[in-house]
Each structure stands twice: as C-alpha cells, then as structure tokens.
Design a protein around this motif. Structure first.
Motif, PDB file in Angstrom:
ATOM      1  N   LEU A   1      -3.228   4.897   5.014  1.00 39.00           N
ATOM      2  CA  LEU A   1      -2.205   4.888   3.973  1.00 39.00           C
ATOM      3  C   LEU A   1      -2.143   3.534   3.296  1.00 39.00           C
ATOM      4  O   LEU A   1      -2.164   2.488   3.956  1.00 39.00           O
ATOM      5  CB  LEU A   1      -0.834   5.211   4.581  1.00 39.00           C
TER       6      LEU A   1
ATOM      7  N   VAL B   1      -5.298   8.942   9.386  1.00 38.17           N
ATOM      8  CA  VAL B   1      -4.934   8.897   7.969  1.00 38.17           C
ATOM      9  C   VAL B   1      -4.687   7.439   7.603  1.00 38.17           C
ATOM     10  O   VAL B   1      -3.900   6.751   8.265  1.00 38.17           O
ATOM     11  CB  VAL B   1      -3.673   9.735   7.675  1.00 38.17           C
TER      12      VAL B   1
ATOM     13  N   TYR C   1      -2.007   0.705   6.031  1.00 38.92           N
ATOM     14  CA  TYR C   1      -1.549   1.146   7.339  1.00 38.92           C
ATOM     15  C   TYR C   1      -2.467   2.269   7.813  1.00 38.92           C
ATOM     16  O   TYR C   1      -3.126   2.933   7.013  1.00 38.92           O
ATOM     17  CB  TYR C   1      -0.113   1.682   7.300  1.00 38.92           C
TER      18      TYR C   1
ATOM     19  N   ARG D   1       1.238  13.056   5.364  1.00 35.31           N
ATOM     20  CA  ARG D   1       0.657  12.328   4.233  1.00 35.31           C
ATOM     21  C   ARG D   1       1.534  11.154   3.860  1.00 35.31           C
ATOM     22  O   ARG D   1       2.095  10.496   4.725  1.00 35.31           O
ATOM     23  CB  ARG D   1       0.454  13.291   3.058  1.00 35.31           C
ATOM     24  N   GLY D   2       1.626  10.846   2.567  1.00 36.32           N
ATOM     25  CA  GLY D   2       2.342   9.654   2.135  1.00 36.32           C
ATOM     26  C   GLY D   2       3.816   9.699   2.469  1.00 36.32           C
ATOM     27  O   GLY D   2       4.435  10.746   2.517  1.00 36.32           O
ATOM     28  N   LEU D   3       4.388   8.529   2.719  1.00 37.83           N
ATOM     29  CA  LEU D   3       5.804   8.420   3.020  1.00 37.83           C
ATOM     30  C   LEU D   3       6.597   8.199   1.739  1.00 37.83           C
ATOM     31  O   LEU D   3       6.135   7.543   0.811  1.00 37.83           O
ATOM     32  CB  LEU D   3       6.060   7.247   3.969  1.00 37.83           C
TER      33      LEU D   3
ATOM     34  N   TYR E   1      -0.419  -3.035   0.792  1.00 33.16           N
ATOM     35  CA  TYR E   1      -0.479  -2.916   2.255  1.00 33.16           C
ATOM     36  C   TYR E   1      -1.396  -1.757   2.635  1.00 33.16           C
ATOM     37  O   TYR E   1      -1.406  -0.727   1.959  1.00 33.16           O
ATOM     38  CB  TYR E   1       0.911  -2.613   2.833  1.00 33.16           C
TER      39      TYR E   1
ATOM     40  N   LEU F   1       6.880  -4.568   6.514  1.00 36.85           N
ATOM     41  CA  LEU F   1       7.681  -3.629   7.280  1.00 36.85           C
ATOM     42  C   LEU F   1       6.967  -3.200   8.556  1.00 36.85           C
ATOM     43  O   LEU F   1       5.741  -3.053   8.567  1.00 36.85           O
ATOM     44  CB  LEU F   1       7.982  -2.382   6.456  1.00 36.85           C
TER      45      LEU F   1
ATOM     46  N   GLN G   1      -2.453   5.736  10.468  1.00 32.64           N
ATOM     47  CA  GLN G   1      -1.601   6.639  11.249  1.00 32.64           C
ATOM     48  C   GLN G   1      -2.486   7.637  11.969  1.00 32.64           C
ATOM     49  O   GLN G   1      -3.133   8.479  11.337  1.00 32.64           O
ATOM     50  CB  GLN G   1      -0.603   7.365  10.341  1.00 32.64           C
TER      51      GLN G   1
ATOM     52  N   ARG H   1      -7.524  10.967   4.651  1.00 35.06           N
ATOM     53  CA  ARG H   1      -7.728  11.464   6.021  1.00 35.06           C
ATOM     54  C   ARG H   1      -9.191  11.270   6.382  1.00 35.06           C
ATOM     55  O   ARG H   1     -10.068  11.905   5.786  1.00 35.06           O
ATOM     56  CB  ARG H   1      -7.341  12.936   6.136  1.00 35.06           C
TER      57      ARG H   1
ATOM     58  N   TYR I   1       8.748   0.341  -0.124  1.00 40.70           N
ATOM     59  CA  TYR I   1       7.343   0.517  -0.443  1.00 40.70           C
ATOM     60  C   TYR I   1       7.168   1.845  -1.195  1.00 40.70           C
ATOM     61  O   TYR I   1       7.901   2.810  -0.961  1.00 40.70           O
ATOM     62  CB  TYR I   1       6.509   0.669   0.822  1.00 40.70           C
TER      63      TYR I   1
ATOM     64  N   GLN J   1      14.974   0.242   6.542  1.00 39.36           N
ATOM     65  CA  GLN J   1      14.725   1.301   5.567  1.00 39.36           C
ATOM     66  C   GLN J   1      14.392   2.597   6.305  1.00 39.36           C
ATOM     67  O   GLN J   1      13.861   2.570   7.417  1.00 39.36           O
ATOM     68  CB  GLN J   1      13.550   0.898   4.661  1.00 39.36           C
TER      69      GLN J   1
ATOM     70  N   PHE K   1       4.232   4.592  -1.316  1.00 33.99           N
ATOM     71  CA  PHE K   1       2.996   4.967  -0.627  1.00 33.99           C
ATOM     72  C   PHE K   1       2.136   5.892  -1.463  1.00 33.99           C
ATOM     73  O   PHE K   1       2.636   6.695  -2.254  1.00 33.99           O
ATOM     74  CB  PHE K   1       3.331   5.695   0.682  1.00 33.99           C
ATOM     75  N   GLY K   2       0.824   5.801  -1.241  1.00 31.96           N
ATOM     76  CA  GLY K   2      -0.093   6.806  -1.735  1.00 31.96           C
ATOM     77  C   GLY K   2      -0.107   7.990  -0.780  1.00 31.96           C
ATOM     78  O   GLY K   2       0.574   7.984   0.252  1.00 31.96           O
ATOM     79  N   SER K   3      -0.891   8.997  -1.115  1.00 31.90           N
ATOM     80  CA  SER K   3      -0.964  10.216  -0.300  1.00 31.90           C
ATOM     81  C   SER K   3      -1.913  10.071   0.874  1.00 31.90           C
ATOM     82  O   SER K   3      -2.012  10.981   1.703  1.00 31.90           O
ATOM     83  CB  SER K   3      -1.388  11.402  -1.157  1.00 31.90           C
ATOM     84  N   GLY K   4      -2.629   8.958   0.934  1.00 33.72           N
ATOM     85  CA  GLY K   4      -3.476   8.696   2.087  1.00 33.72           C
ATOM     86  C   GLY K   4      -4.876   9.269   1.986  1.00 33.72           C
ATOM     87  O   GLY K   4      -5.162  10.157   1.178  1.00 33.72           O
TER      88      GLY K   4
ATOM     89  N   SER L   1      -9.280  11.738  -0.867  1.00 39.60           N
ATOM     90  CA  SER L   1      -8.143  12.255  -0.096  1.00 39.60           C
ATOM     91  C   SER L   1      -8.596  12.662   1.304  1.00 39.60           C
ATOM     92  O   SER L   1      -7.823  12.588   2.251  1.00 39.60           O
ATOM     93  CB  SER L   1      -7.469  13.412  -0.806  1.00 39.60           C
ATOM     94  N   ASN L   2      -9.832  13.086   1.404  1.00 38.38           N
ATOM     95  CA  ASN L   2     -10.406  13.439   2.703  1.00 38.38           C
ATOM     96  C   ASN L   2     -11.829  12.908   2.779  1.00 38.38           C
ATOM     97  O   ASN L   2     -12.549  12.922   1.772  1.00 38.38           O
ATOM     98  CB  ASN L   2     -10.449  14.957   2.903  1.00 38.38           C
TER      99      ASN L   2
ATOM    100  N   TYR M   1      12.320   6.330   5.753  1.00 42.28           N
ATOM    101  CA  TYR M   1      11.308   7.020   4.976  1.00 42.28           C
ATOM    102  C   TYR M   1      11.151   8.439   5.504  1.00 42.28           C
ATOM    103  O   TYR M   1      11.395   8.711   6.681  1.00 42.28           O
ATOM    104  CB  TYR M   1       9.942   6.316   5.084  1.00 42.28           C
TER     105      TYR M   1
ATOM    106  N   TYR N   1       6.931 -10.308   3.130  1.00 44.69           N
ATOM    107  CA  TYR N   1       7.669  -9.043   3.131  1.00 44.69           C
ATOM    108  C   TYR N   1       6.757  -7.992   3.728  1.00 44.69           C
ATOM    109  O   TYR N   1       5.844  -7.509   3.080  1.00 44.69           O
ATOM    110  CB  TYR N   1       8.078  -8.661   1.712  1.00 44.69           C
TER     111      TYR N   1
END
Lengths: 115, 113
Positions: A91, A89, A35, B41-43, A33, B101, A37, A111, A104, B33, A106-109, A9-10, B35, B99
């Motif tokens: 994701l 972060v 991403y 943190r997560g979306l 996916y 986003l 941030q 950091r 989608y 969409q 998402f996971g909690s990412g 997580s970190n 979010y 697909y």
C-alpha cells in the motif's frame, strides 16, 4: 489525479524474479509512504519520503527492498529476488508533509503473489 | 513495533445496533486516527483526534481519547450492512518535522442485515 494511484493492482511472479511496484501520489502531497499488509494482519511500515529530505528506510525488511521517488512525485518500490514471504498487499499513501491535521490518502494497493 | 492495538479483533452485530471498537497505545501521541478498510485494499481515513481533544463526532461516528489511559474508542451508531469492514487505529507519535503513523492490527466488523 484525484487520488493515489498504484500499479499494477495485481502481480504474480516467480520466486527469484525482481518486481517493481509504482505509486503516483496526489498532486501537492510532498510526503509519500509505503506499507505492507500480509493476509489478515495490520500495516507494516516500509519507507517514507518527505520532500527533498533523505528517506526514512527504517522499515525495509531486507536489502532486497529499495524505493525511489523521482521528481518529488512518482515512487517505485523494487523487490529483488522475490521470496514467498514477500507475498502481501503493498500500500502506498500520501499526505501533506508535517501537517498533522490531515490523514493519509491511500491507494488501492498492489497484491503481490510470489509462486 | 506495534503502537496501537485494537480490541476486539472481530465483532459481529445486527444492523441498527451500535458498534464499539477500542484502541490502546504505548507512547505519547500527537494525534490518533481511525481508518476503514474494505476487502483488504486501500484504507480510508475516517476521523482524526488530537491529543488535547477528548471527543469528536463525524456523522454516525464518535471517537473518544483518554490520554491518561492511552486509549481511544470508535463508536458507530445505527450500524448498516455497508459498515462491514476492518477498522484500524493509527497513532502519530513522531517528533516535530516528521509525520509517520503506526497502525494496529485492526478490528473486523461484520454487520448482519
């Protein structure tokens, strides 16, 4: 599992070291996916896996970044020779590939801080 | 490249008021969409509206889509302190068989108790 799981997580690492980030998607989701941030920013697309197709790597910012997805499930994002600008972060998300009626998950990412 | 752009960047309202956030995009889409993200943190996926739909509701959320103006709005009615979060629009503009986003930079909503 019930959701997308990311580990760690970190992560704090020294500049120049390599790091591995892990993502365990929802069972049955064939699309995965990554991403990134940065603080206060939107999501920057990195890479996309769909089933057995070749991944879409068009978002990877440099050749220090790579990702694998083994057995169509767990994915690992590797950053080599980390730089301070890699701090963000990271994701992971998964979805039903090709089915546009679903969003989608998402996971909690993770950091990542590069010092 | 940024497809969706949210407006405003930040919004502060009193609890009980309605909150409206807007999203503009550049290319034709399959769907759009919204979010929510708490604490960076997560979306969490809130709602999806297809290109042939004009309005959609889910609980206290109302989303509109105007494809002629390439814009969407998210309305949260009777806001609560727990609605404090960042809200992102995401567009699916990919060809069939793919697909992916594209996310905007988000609107940071603060609901004051």
């Amino acid at each position: 599992g019930a959701g997308v799981s990311q580990s760690p997580s970190n992560k704090v690492t020294e500049k120049g070291k390599d790091v591995e980030l892990r993502c365990d998607p929802i069972s049955g989701h064939t699309a995965l996916y990554w991403y990134r941030q940065s603080l206060g920013q939107g999501l920057e697309f990195l890479i996309y896996f769909q089933g057995n197709s070749a991944p879409d790597k068009s978002g990877l910012p440099s050749d220090r970044f790579s990702a694998e997805r083994t057995g169509g499930s767990v994915s690992t994002l590797t950053i080599q020779r980390t730089q301070q600008e890699d701090s963000a972060v990271y994701l992971c998300a998964s979805s039903f590939a090709g089915q546009r009626g679903y969003g989608y998950t998402f996971g909690s990412g993770t950091r990542l801080t590069v010092v | 490249s940024q497809q969706g752009e949210e407006d405003p960047q930040a919004l502060s309202i009193q609890e009980g008021e309605n909150a409206t956030m807007n999203c503009s995009y550049k290319t034709s889409i399959n769907n759009l969409q919204w979010y929510r993200q708490n604490s960076g943190r997560g979306l969490v996926h809130l709602i999806l509206i297809r290109s042939n739909e004009r309005e959609k509701h889910s609980g206290r959320l109302r989303v509109t889509l105007d494809t002629s103006k390439k814009s969407s709005s998210l309305l949260i009615t009777a806001s609560r302190a727990a609605d404090t979060a960042s809200y992102f629009c995401a567009t699916d503009a990919t060809a069939a068989g793919s697909y992916q986003l594209t996310f905007g930079k988000g609107t940071k909503l603060s609901v004051i108790p």
